[in-house]
Scaffold this active site. Structure first.
Site, mmCIF file in Angstrom:
data_model
loop_
_atom_site.group_PDB
_atom_site.id
_atom_site.type_symbol
_atom_site.label_atom_id
_atom_site.label_comp_id
_atom_site.label_asym_id
_atom_site.label_seq_id
_atom_site.Cartn_x
_atom_site.Cartn_y
_atom_site.Cartn_z
ATOM 1 N N LEU A 1 -44.381 -21.098 -3.555
ATOM 2 C CA LEU A 1 -43.567 -20.372 -4.524
ATOM 3 C C LEU A 1 -44.275 -19.105 -5.014
ATOM 4 O O LEU A 1 -45.396 -19.163 -5.481
ATOM 5 C CB LEU A 1 -43.306 -21.305 -5.720
ATOM 6 C CG LEU A 1 -42.491 -20.704 -6.867
ATOM 7 C CD1 LEU A 1 -41.094 -20.361 -6.400
ATOM 8 C CD2 LEU A 1 -42.478 -21.649 -8.034
ATOM 9 N N ASP A 2 -43.603 -17.985 -4.928
ATOM 10 C CA ASP A 2 -44.109 -16.711 -5.459
ATOM 11 C C ASP A 2 -45.412 -16.266 -4.810
ATOM 12 O O ASP A 2 -46.131 -15.444 -5.377
ATOM 13 C CB ASP A 2 -44.320 -16.789 -6.987
ATOM 14 C CG ASP A 2 -43.047 -17.146 -7.717
ATOM 15 O OD1 ASP A 2 -41.960 -16.890 -7.172
ATOM 16 O OD2 ASP A 2 -43.133 -17.681 -8.829
ATOM 17 N N GLU A 3 -45.744 -16.813 -3.662
ATOM 18 C CA GLU A 3 -47.014 -16.445 -3.042
ATOM 19 C C GLU A 3 -46.867 -15.800 -1.679
ATOM 20 O O GLU A 3 -47.838 -15.593 -0.977
ATOM 21 C CB GLU A 3 -47.935 -17.675 -2.947
ATOM 22 C CG GLU A 3 -48.292 -18.188 -4.314
ATOM 23 C CD GLU A 3 -49.421 -19.198 -4.319
ATOM 24 O OE1 GLU A 3 -49.921 -19.540 -3.234
ATOM 25 O OE2 GLU A 3 -49.783 -19.635 -5.417
#
Lengths: 277, 277, 277, 277
Positions: free
Chosen positions: C221-223
């Protein structure tokens, strides 16, 4: 004719601006500039008033206290030159900018001394006829090192300590000696990349923008109230070293601007945040 | 509980903030937000006060008049939705942004109508159920064309006219009908590149930054009071057409932001300048 | 005359530019634009070549393979319009910007469909005559919901999925179906404020700048690899809600710009980073 | 192993990149970085190639000439430290930044001398052990003054002259001595506010952004090829003096960045524009 700055911080209430400016008017003080801010969520009122005239400090504060809610907090300080001590390690750019801007009058500050755990920046400091104190951290405990530093710093009666790339973490004991009076520059856009080697972290994450953050130091590393931040774009051509090189310009510029704001009494610390008037 | 905005503009004098906020306090009005500005060179005082409470407009203004210097200028207007008419020619981006932001509530505005000298933007306007009026400039004099436009525009009782890339110069007669109420977007960083084809001019000059300027329209083309400006970097890769393409994003963003400021009563015209609170 | 884009990604070696452009020259292809990048740390060579002429795709790639180091990676794709499916939840600004820019030709894209777990954006999508599919997440497992979504999305043969404020986390199974083909907009300056409510986090931290990040989605997530970031200044006047409101303009602008770069084949994913030509 | 930079400028033709990089490859030179640009409107090709290896300058240029169109223009220069002379009048900020950055290694430059028509910046220059020459313009004609300046400047064999707020207009005779080798910083966002007192002009116009422009000097005042520009926001609070004060930071930063680009051989003058690689 003197110029002073009054900072008021109290619970919000109706008519506060009228009351405060009314008292100033009764004291025949001219308001050069006035800015207020209400934190509606917390019900808190802040005002910065730049005043000119003949001051009766005690009288003014007493009269203001009569019209303000209880548990108000006021400061009344002279506008004009403040005295700082700068702490550095090895990098010249932030110290250089402060020395240079002070030299040509762009920062209204008296640099009382530079204190460092290395000797490397002595020649630069000497150019500007500022005392340089070398206090090595080798062979002593962290506490002992800080005590040695403080025994020098304290003699200068500085209003602010400026960490211009001072690369050691300060202990809570040190910080408590100068509460909300230590300004640090962190070489990242906080809260991204706290801790060591932020440019390397930024490079590894592949960000497209890097930044710098000037903040007051409190007991949690890199978590104090933020004063000023700025950023520059980077791209895939930048190595971690390129980011560090380009970042220096932002670091020095952010630190100088934050320092200017603090010296002008435009920054009010409030919880872990700042109101910057 | 109503919310209104009071704009005060008068000669500077000691105690004005205390007096004005004092009157508001007497009227039991709560100050939500207050901003003042003194032009020291001209000795002029400006204040924007956002008030909440039960208003007696006439009484409030009369009481204020008693404490202000002569030749003061005050306006007291309701906060909230304003009505605009948008004038366009062929380009969709500024109109599209205003329609879209109004649709999802990011601009607090009622778009009463769109008026154009071309039919090309009718399908876009229709999507948002806004009346579209096509008034061709062909075969009529400039004066006749403007009269036809005005005969439509006037029926909408708009508070502001927005020139969202309306590419014809307005006559003084037109402008005088809506003094300081016509907002234009110019596709350059004024005062650079006034007049026609600013992107081509920018390309020929080899600038490294281009911009856009939102301003009120007065009788001198591209010389009215500036509300908002913004810029983007360009480089040698950009043809004049590339600049125009990239510039559209800045144009729409600057116009929307300027419009928002005007709708919020944050903009005071002052000579040929603006105070933007 | 066709126009195609060749992306080459291989181990670095001497003479690569000469060899690749030499093969293109032999094929009588004109180089419209050429950009290369060498990651010296990793010894990796990247080149994007915009070519014009009569293409023999198989022949060209075969001839290139002869001159490149082993384990090279090449793609040769048509310049021009790509097909996307947009996934949304409730917020209109990013979808609105993509629809609007596509409408007036500022984004060279075919929006095949909009898929959402709410019905709220159907009226907006309908305005632009794009199919809207509502797939509620209520009463089904996450896996079932995604399967329903995919059964619709897959029918459109989209080159990219655009998460225009789609507020649910995708499972690895979903992401693997569109590897490096899902573009997300995160409403913070990553890696600051990952996860939920980034504006509230930003407000609590008292930052002076907020931002938005467009990135490819991978399993963390979000990476995923960052494509584009931008920021705007904020100050103490901003509540978390004000930040969210102001942030919308940055979100939509960053997503549109990232999408444009991806559609132009200017973005090469490389480990967890991107090279943006 | 040497490092040199090859700049090629010629009519556009098919296969140029292949041919040039091919010759470099034959000479066993490694391409560290390569950038090219085609001005399609003018049919002109530009390439900057950073090469590493053992150089046979004459041989390389001769071999390149064989593969290039006629009327090509090539330069092959050593990467690394260049020598400059700085010309100043009274203001310290630009000179200070160049001295400081050179001191700590952020500008790869040898400051051969500082020449001024006032003595005021001698103490600053002395700090950095750089020769300072005072050549008063009083009591002599403009031509005589320039001859005196040149008689000093010429002895230093500087590759570039840097006008770091040198506030006198140079004659064509002076400029012709250093064609495209004189870099000036103008304190406005050119072409807005050419000539004297740009900050006052900006203040009078009420602009919301001010800037600075670094450019090569040619015979038309403030009209030479632009290298770098940057801007900062201002508002109604700024007097002309405030703008000047804030502008200094942009001026110094723009001049330093432009100088860095020129020193790195990243700037190619082309008509009245620059290609900045």
């Amino acid at each position: 004719m003197e110029r002073k700055i009054l900072i008021t911080d109290c619970a919000d209430a109706q008519g506060l601006i009228a009351k405060i400016t009314g008292v100033c008017f009764q004291h025949q003080l001219n308001i050069i500039k006035n800015s207020e801010f209400v934190d509606n969520g917390q019900g808190r009122f802040f005002m910065r008033t730049e005043l000119e005239g003949e001051f009766n400090d005690e009288g003014l504060l007493a009269d203001l206290r009569k019209v303000l809610p209880e548990q108000n907090h006021m400061t009344l300080v002279n506008a004009g030159k403040k005295r700082i001590v700068v702490m550095v390690t090895k990098e010249a750019h932030c110290l250089g900018d402060i020395l240079m801007k002070s030299f040509y009058g762009a920062l209204d500050v008296e640099i009382a001394a530079v204190v460092s755990n290395y000797e490397i920046l002595k020649p630069l400091t000497d150019k500007f006829d500022v005392p340089f104190h070398f206090v090595s951290h080798e062979g002593v405990t962290r506490g002992e090192h800080e005590q040695k530093m403080l025994s020098i710093i304290d003699t200068y009666n500085a209003e602010y300590l400026v960490l211009a790339k001072y690369m050691r973490v300060l202990t809570p004991e040190f910080v408590e000696r100068y509460p909300n009076r230590i300004i640090n520059i962190h070489h990242s856009f906080l809260p991204a990349f706290v801790g060591a080697s932020p440019y390397r972290q930024a490079w590894e994450r592949g960000v497209k923008i890097i930044g710098a953050t000037a903040h007051f130091v409190n007991n949690c590393l890199d978590e104090g109230p933020i004063i000023k931040q700025d950023v520059i774009p980077v791209d895939h051509h930048y190595s971690a070293e390129d980011m560090a090189r380009s970042g220096r310009d932002v670091e020095k510029s952010v630190l100088s601007k934050a320092l200017q704001l603090v010296l002008n009494e435009q920054v009010v610390v409030y919880g872990n945040k700042t109101v910057v008037f």
